[in-house]
Design an enzyme around this catalytic site. Structure first.
Site, short mmCIF file in Angstrom:
data_model
loop_
_atom_site.label_atom_id
_atom_site.label_comp_id
_atom_site.label_asym_id
_atom_site.label_seq_id
_atom_site.Cartn_x
_atom_site.Cartn_y
_atom_site.Cartn_z
CE LYS A 77 -3.77 1.91 2.89
NZ LYS A 77 -4.61 1.65 4.07
CB SER A 152 -8.03 3.44 3.40
OG SER A 152 -7.13 2.75 4.26
CB SER A 176 -8.03 0.22 5.98
OG SER A 176 -8.75 1.40 5.98
N1 GLN Z 1 -12.94 3.36 7.34
C1 GLN Z 1 -12.13 3.64 8.47
C2 GLN Z 1 -11.78 5.10 8.50
O1 GLN Z 1 -12.10 5.76 7.59
C3 GLN Z 1 -10.92 2.76 8.49
C4 GLN Z 1 -9.71 3.31 7.88
C5 GLN Z 1 -8.49 2.46 8.08
O2 GLN Z 1 -8.56 1.38 8.65
N2 GLN Z 1 -7.35 2.99 7.66
O3 GLN Z 1 -11.18 5.56 9.40
#
Ligand code: GLN
Length: 473
Positions: A77, A152, A176
């Site tokens: 990532k 994400s 994410s």
């Molecule tokens: N959807 C969650 C957020 O927006 C998780 C994001 C993540 O795990 N990086 O914070």
């Protein structure tokens, strides 16, 4: 034609000479090329991956001992630092920024002879659940291009889903890794907080962030975790305990499910029914599944968003346009200079979270929001520890619904509420995994989430194996 099922099979094929690392890399490069429209990669290390592959082929042919990830093709990532390669967190503020060092977790993979094929698209600074907030544009779900891949770590999920690499790394602050894995029909594993070094992982919310793994084969996912979970003095928040090798736990599992999770009004009816049927199947196979209450359920999402935005507002204050990113034309006023850089560099969602974080930390609101959320977090940690003392794991849905269409969740609150099932593991620092199992009548995949005691990945992975076998049986 090159084919990959699991690392063991790949290594046997390399040994018998029926394939080479170079053939593997060429195969994945072709696949990346053919799937460019999915927008999963922010950069492909084409020539470098080929050079590494050839070197590994030569070394193997000279009969030298090979690493445990010899020739395994991995994507990362775009929040994981890799020396000499761009790391941008899919943000305008880090455009063209080059990593000065390599993240420890990534170095451990390279030390075992993995081949890093490229970096993957994601939501800006890992904030989001749909990959729609990337400066590079959204990633498309390979199963239905009108739908999001989740976020994400959407690019990392699609890279594995569409066969553009063997495994990939994501980061999981609130789901994410697990949620995009669920939306794409693959495995997504978030180890315990502190299990894998965060050194070289771009910070979102430091007391939640954890590197996680995407893949299609559970044993390989476990191998990658074992390799990456070695100690690292550069991360003082690591649990400096060796991975817990509990003796194989009893074959019959004792699992809990929260009544509030199953009866949540936002949960898709079909997902609920599959989960109930699956529980019956587990019971029929001799496992014990008990429905128990979890009274803090409604506080999970609010406390997650108060605490993570607070941490994010502090972490992201370093992006001032001087040390990182492009500086705007403003020479007269320092405050205005910062403001212009940050206004131009950050996207809408990141700005929203910085403002929210500053608000909950500000005088007059700190006690009402930040301090309260911390207290709730502590209650959640102790209640989950008590529950997991008694049970091998807790099973939950991963997401209330399957992958949604682009633009469908443009209202941030509805997007935040959809994190209801994943953020619990991050609040409590627990290991959790998304296991692909079902197909919805809309043709999209979904599965089941399991979480176990902090530091007990072994029980979690053993339980996962059992659940996958029951679901397939
Ligand atoms: N959807 C969650 C957020 O927006 C998780 C994001 C993540 O795990 N990086 O914070």
């Amino acid at each position: 034609m090159f084919q990959f099922t699991h690392i063991d099979g790949y290594h046997k094929a390399l040994k018998s000479g029926t394939t080479t690392c170079e053939a593997a890399v060429n195969h994945y490069l072709e696949c990346i090329q053919a799937n460019q429209h999915l927008n999963a990669f922010t950069e492909v290390y084409e020539s470098e991956a080929l050079v590494t592959a050839r070197a590994l082929d030569n070394r193997r042919n000279n009969e030298e001992k090979t690493g445990r990830l010899h020739g395994v093709v991995i994507a990362i990532k775009d929040v994981i630092c890799y020396k000499g390669h761009k790391v941008t967190a899919a943000s305008g503020i880090l455009k063209d920024f080059t990593s000065l060092y390599t993240a420890t977790a990534l170095q451990y993979l390279i030390d075992e002879e993995a081949i890093i094929i490229g970096s993957c698209n994601c939501d800006e600074f890992a904030m989001g659940s749909s990959n729609e907030s990337s400066v590079y544009g959204p990633v498309k779900n390979a199963l239905d291009e009108s739908r999001v891949p989740g976020g994400s770590s959407g690019g990392s999920a699609v890279a594995v889903q569409a066969g553009m690499c063997m495994y990939s790394l994501g980061s999981d602050t609130g789901g994410s890794v697990r949620q995009p894995a669920d939306f794409c029909g693959i495995i997504g594993f978030k180890p315990s907080y502190g299990s894998i070094s965060r050194y070289g992982l771009v910070a979102y919310a430091s007391s939640f962030d954890q590197i996680g793994i995407f893949g299609k084969h559970l044993n390989d996912v476990r191998l990658l975790w074992e390799i990456m979970s070695l100690p690292d003095d550069k991360d003082s928040t690591m649990n400096h305990l060796p991975p817990k090798q509990t003796p194989s736990s009893p074959a019959k599992k004792k699992l809990a499910i929260f009544a509030e999770a199953l009866n949540h009004p936002g949960l898709d009816e079909e997902i609920k029914i599959s989960l109930e049927n699956f529980i019956e199947k587990l019971r029929a196979a001799g496992h014990t599944i008990t429905e128990i209450p979890f009274r803090l359920f409604d506080y999970i999402v609010p406390s997650y968003y108060v605490l993570t935005t607070a941490e994010a507002s502090s972490n992201l204050s370093r992006y001032d346009g001087i040390r990182f990113g492009k500086a705007e034309e403003e020479k007269e006023d320092l405050a205005l200079f910062y403001s212009k850089n940050r206004s131009a560099g950050f996207g809408t969602e990141v700005k929203r979270r910085i403002m929210l974080g500053c608000f909950v930390l500000s005088t007059g609101y700190y006690d009402a929001y930040f301090a309260k959320a911390q207290q709730i977090r502590q209650l959640i940690v102790s209640q989950m520890a008590e529950i997991l003392h008694e049970y091998d794991g807790v099973i939950l849905p991963v997401s209330p619904a399957t992958a949604f269409k682009f633009g469908e969740k443009s209202d941030p609150v509805s997007a935040y509420l959809a994190d209801i099932y994943t953020v619990l593991a991050n609040l409590a620092g627990l290991p959790a995994i998304a296991l692909p199992m079902f197909s919805h009548s809309n043709n999209m995949p979904y599965g089941v989430q399991v979480m176990s005691k902090r530091g007990d990945e072994v029980t979690l992975l053993e339980t996962s194996e059992v659940l996958l076998a029951v679901s397939a049986g």
